[in-house]
Motif scaffolding. Sequence first.
Motif, short mmCIF file in Angstrom:
data_model
loop_
_atom_site.label_atom_id
_atom_site.label_comp_id
_atom_site.label_asym_id
_atom_site.label_seq_id
_atom_site.Cartn_x
_atom_site.Cartn_y
_atom_site.Cartn_z
N PRO A 13 0.80 -1.23 0.00
CA PRO A 13 0.00 0.00 0.00
C PRO A 13 0.83 1.29 0.00
N LEU A 14 2.13 1.18 0.25
CA LEU A 14 2.98 2.37 0.28
C LEU A 14 3.67 2.64 -1.06
N SER A 15 3.54 1.73 -2.02
CA SER A 15 4.21 1.90 -3.31
C SER A 15 3.78 3.20 -3.97
N GLY A 16 4.77 3.93 -4.43
CA GLY A 16 4.53 5.20 -5.10
C GLY A 16 4.49 6.40 -4.16
N MET A 17 4.39 6.15 -2.85
CA MET A 17 4.39 7.25 -1.88
C MET A 17 5.81 7.69 -1.57
N MET A 18 5.92 8.93 -1.14
CA MET A 18 7.18 9.39 -0.58
C MET A 18 7.21 8.93 0.87
N LEU A 19 8.38 8.68 1.38
CA LEU A 19 8.52 8.20 2.74
C LEU A 19 7.80 9.12 3.73
N LYS A 20 7.90 10.43 3.52
CA LYS A 20 7.27 11.38 4.45
C LYS A 20 5.74 11.27 4.44
N GLU A 21 5.15 10.68 3.41
CA GLU A 21 3.70 10.50 3.32
C GLU A 21 3.23 9.16 3.87
N SER A 22 4.16 8.28 4.20
CA SER A 22 3.83 6.88 4.51
C SER A 22 3.19 6.68 5.88
N GLY A 23 3.44 7.57 6.83
CA GLY A 23 2.90 7.41 8.18
C GLY A 23 3.67 6.41 9.03
N ILE A 24 4.77 5.90 8.52
CA ILE A 24 5.53 4.89 9.27
C ILE A 24 6.00 5.45 10.61
N ARG A 25 6.51 6.64 10.63
CA ARG A 25 7.00 7.23 11.88
C ARG A 25 5.84 7.67 12.77
N ASP A 26 4.89 8.42 12.22
CA ASP A 26 3.83 9.00 13.03
C ASP A 26 2.78 7.99 13.48
N GLU A 27 2.41 7.06 12.61
CA GLU A 27 1.34 6.10 12.94
C GLU A 27 1.86 4.80 13.54
N HIS A 28 3.06 4.40 13.14
CA HIS A 28 3.60 3.11 13.59
C HIS A 28 4.77 3.24 14.54
N HIS A 29 5.24 4.48 14.76
CA HIS A 29 6.33 4.75 15.71
C HIS A 29 7.58 3.95 15.38
N CYS A 30 7.84 3.80 14.10
CA CYS A 30 9.04 3.11 13.62
C CYS A 30 9.85 4.08 12.77
N MET A 31 11.13 3.75 12.58
CA MET A 31 12.01 4.60 11.79
C MET A 31 12.58 3.78 10.64
N VAL A 32 12.42 4.28 9.43
CA VAL A 32 13.03 3.64 8.27
C VAL A 32 14.49 4.05 8.23
N ILE A 33 15.36 3.05 8.23
CA ILE A 33 16.80 3.30 8.22
C ILE A 33 17.29 3.50 6.79
N GLY A 34 16.80 2.66 5.89
CA GLY A 34 17.24 2.76 4.51
C GLY A 34 16.49 1.79 3.62
N PHE A 35 16.86 1.81 2.35
CA PHE A 35 16.25 0.95 1.35
C PHE A 35 17.35 0.22 0.59
N GLU A 36 17.05 -1.01 0.22
CA GLU A 36 17.95 -1.81 -0.59
C GLU A 36 17.21 -2.13 -1.87
N ASP A 37 17.82 -1.83 -3.02
CA ASP A 37 17.14 -2.11 -4.28
C ASP A 37 17.40 -3.54 -4.75
N LYS A 38 16.84 -3.88 -5.89
CA LYS A 38 16.93 -5.25 -6.41
C LYS A 38 18.36 -5.69 -6.66
N ASN A 39 19.27 -4.73 -6.86
CA ASN A 39 20.67 -5.03 -7.12
C ASN A 39 21.51 -5.08 -5.85
N GLY A 40 20.87 -4.88 -4.69
CA GLY A 40 21.60 -4.91 -3.43
C GLY A 40 22.22 -3.59 -3.03
N ASN A 41 21.93 -2.53 -3.78
CA ASN A 41 22.46 -1.20 -3.46
C ASN A 41 21.66 -0.60 -2.32
N MET A 42 22.36 -0.13 -1.29
CA MET A 42 21.72 0.48 -0.12
C MET A 42 21.62 1.98 -0.31
#
Length: 75
Positions: A13-42
Amino acid sequence: SDVCSSDLGNNCPLSGMMLKESGIRDEHHCMVIGFEDKNGNMRIANADYQIHPGDKMWIAGNHDELVKLKKMLFS
C-alpha cells in the motif's frame, strides 16, 4: 528496539508514496533506516524517497510496532 527488513511487493500500500507520506513514523512509531534495491544497493532513507515495489525496507522500532507495520505492508 529491533531492526528488521521487509521486501515490498507489487501490492504494497505504500508503493509510489514518498517516505514522508507513509505514516511509518507518526502512525507506527518506527524509523526507516534505509532501502535496498533489487541489485543490493543500499540507500539511506530520506523523507523525499519514493517507495517502489521490489525495494527492501530496513526499519527500526519496538517489536510490537514492527509486527503491526509488517501486517499492514502485507495485508
